[in-house]
Write a protein that holds these residues in place. Structure first.
Motif, short mmCIF file in Angstrom:
data_model
loop_
_atom_site.label_atom_id
_atom_site.label_comp_id
_atom_site.label_asym_id
_atom_site.label_seq_id
_atom_site.Cartn_x
_atom_site.Cartn_y
_atom_site.Cartn_z
N LEU A 1 -10.66 4.48 -3.92
CA LEU A 1 -10.76 3.04 -4.16
C LEU A 1 -12.20 2.61 -4.40
N LEU A 2 -13.16 3.43 -3.96
CA LEU A 2 -14.58 3.13 -4.19
C LEU A 2 -15.13 3.89 -5.38
N SER B 1 -10.66 7.90 6.11
CA SER B 1 -9.66 7.36 5.20
C SER B 1 -9.25 8.43 4.20
N SER C 1 -4.13 2.26 3.01
CA SER C 1 -4.76 3.21 3.91
C SER C 1 -4.90 2.64 5.30
N ILE D 1 -12.45 -0.51 1.47
CA ILE D 1 -11.25 0.33 1.46
C ILE D 1 -10.08 -0.43 2.08
N SER E 1 -18.26 -0.15 3.17
CA SER E 1 -17.24 0.75 2.61
C SER E 1 -15.93 0.59 3.35
N LYS E 2 -15.99 0.48 4.67
CA LYS E 2 -14.77 0.29 5.45
C LYS E 2 -14.05 -0.98 5.02
N ARG F 1 -8.34 7.27 1.16
CA ARG F 1 -8.35 6.45 -0.06
C ARG F 1 -9.77 6.13 -0.52
N TRP F 2 -10.64 7.12 -0.45
CA TRP F 2 -12.01 6.90 -0.92
C TRP F 2 -12.06 6.70 -2.43
#
Length: 447
Positions: free
Chosen positions: A269-270, A264, A244, A238, A234-235, A266-267
């Motif tokens: 984005l997932l 973050s 971000s 993102i 996930s890191k 900007r979660w």
């Protein structure tokens, strides 16, 4: 480690979506609620004579304590309320220098905020003494002044966005809604300062804000490596998506060992719903967890999502609590799904029902596999192009661990990927046959 945003953000709109899913409901954990009481009786008075709850708390301190060396002071040695689990509890008082005061230059004098804390009595020792300790169900109430004649040490005036009076901030654990947090705070304040200490008619509704909220699950330690790898993915995604700054950590903290952390704003984005605040997701374990048997819940890690304030704009109002917790629970449940954590992998403790937790419906973001494929394809290396030939992310994970460690043995690959040793051996052998990796030494190192 801080990871800067990509210069040319990748757009995930064509691969992300959502679908309905069901997972055991993540438990609300730590949380905080702020209140403001417009309780000034005499606006012309100076000092601590304005009739506020803060003034009352300061008068109590002067009468019963009077010296900070005598802190903590046991204000109530037998605190009984219906929201506490079985045990013997007390309320103690401490104080600390606050951020504002009166005067300027050499004449500046800080005000002191009052701290009201819940403690639990331990068993008697050989001398018949009992020590106070912090209980699992915690409560800490801060009592602060809000007067317009106050200034910061710099000389700038104190901001009083909700007017003059008393600001209250309650931190607690295991509360399912903000109204329960407020009830605990009022019970504690009234137990120490009198039943008339809090007049709800003085409460400013717009000031009832949520500075902190958390949701978590506890899961079997056998799934820890898979969960850590999922959070690492996930890191990377993102960061690849840009816009971000991400913080990632692995360090020992006061509460134990922090295995992984990503923060973050900007979660989305997932595929998660956009939020106006940052979300922190972490995997951590209790201090000395490795010395506890597997039958002890504290041997096993937690996966937790938390919100802790905003960089701009106002904090969420208490009426937005459900939306905040919905987001945090969705992030936790989704990462659990991505890591292959099922109901049977959950671990119960005194406050979390584990596999017996009630089912909870949520919208789980989809398209993660396609995002990972795009991520590795974008790297445009022969190694990752080889990985794209597989229908599983196993090869991706093996190659990333090898790259991060400048080579790795089978034990490291098994630990970091969460894959079975036979699976690791199979993929390493195939990659070696095609020349993507090499195997050297005894024990074997893969490069």
């Amino acid at each position: 480690m801080s990871v800067d945003a990509a210069d040319d953000p990748v757009q995930f709109d064509d691969v992300t979506g959502s679908e309905s899913d069901t997972f055991p409901k993540p438990r609300a954990h730590g949380a905080a609620v702020m209140n403001h009481l417009a309780d000034v009786d005499d606006s012309t008075a100076q000092g601590s004579d304005r009739g506020t709850l803060y003034d009352r708390s300061l008068a109590y301190w002067r009468e019963h304590i009077g010296d900070r060396d005598l802190e903590p002071h046991v204000a109530v040695d037998d605190f009984e309320v219906d929201w506490l689990p079985p045990g013997d509890y007390a309320l103690v008082l401490t104080s600390s220098r606050w951020k504002a005061g009166t005067g300027r230059g050499d004449d500046y004098r800080s005000y002191y905020e009052q701290h009201l804390k819940l403690r639990e009595w331990g068993p008697e020792d050989d001398d018949g003494e009992r020590e106070l300790r912090k209980p699992a169900l915690a409560l800490h109430v801060e009592i602060m002044p809000q007067f317009r004649d106050m200034v910061y040490k710099s000389g700038d005036p104190l901001e009083c966005p909700y007017g003059e009076g008393t600001r209250l901030l309650a931190w607690t654990t295991w509360a399912e809604d903000p109204f329960e947090i407020e009830r605990r705070m009022y019970d504690a304040l009234r137990a120490v300062y009198g039943t008339d200490a809090v007049d709800l008619d003085d409460r400013v509704d717009d000031a009832r804000r949520v500075p902190k909220a958390e949701a978590h699950i506890r899961f079997a330690i056998g799934k820890k490596n898979a969960a850590v790898e999922t959070l690492e993915q996930s890191k990377q995604l993102i960061d690849w998506g840009g816009e971000s700054e991400i913080d990632a950590h692995q360090r020992r903290q006061q509460e134990g060992w922090l295995e992984a952390l990503v923060e973050s704003d900007r979660w989305h984005l997932l595929g998660f719903d956009p939020q106006r605040y940052s979300t922190e997701v972490k995997i951590y374990q209790a201090n000395q967890w490795h010395k506890k048997p597997k039958t002890d819940p504290f041997h096993h890690p937690k996966l937790e999502a938390s919100y802790a304030g905003v960089d701009r704009g106002e904090l969420p109002h208490v009426s937005e609590w459900d939306d905040v917790l919905e987001h945090l629970r969705t992030v936790v449940a989704t990462h659990a799904r991505w890591a292959g954590i099922d109901r049977s992998d959950l671990v119960a403790d005194d406050f979390f029902d584990g596999p017996e937790s009630a089912p909870w419906e949520f919208e789980r973001p989809t398209g993660r596999r396609n995002m990972l494929r795009q991520r590795y394809e974008d790297l445009a290396t022969d190694i990752y192009r080889e990985a794209l030939k597989e229908s599983t992310t196993a090869v991706y994970d093996i190659l990333r661990v090898i790259a991060e460690h400048d080579g790795a043995n089978y034990d490291t690959l098994v630990e970091r990927t969460g894959l079975a040793r036979s699976t690791v051996r199979y993929h390493v052998r195939r990659l070696a046959e095609t020349g993507v990796v090499s195997r050297e030494g005894n024990p074997v190192m893969v490069f």
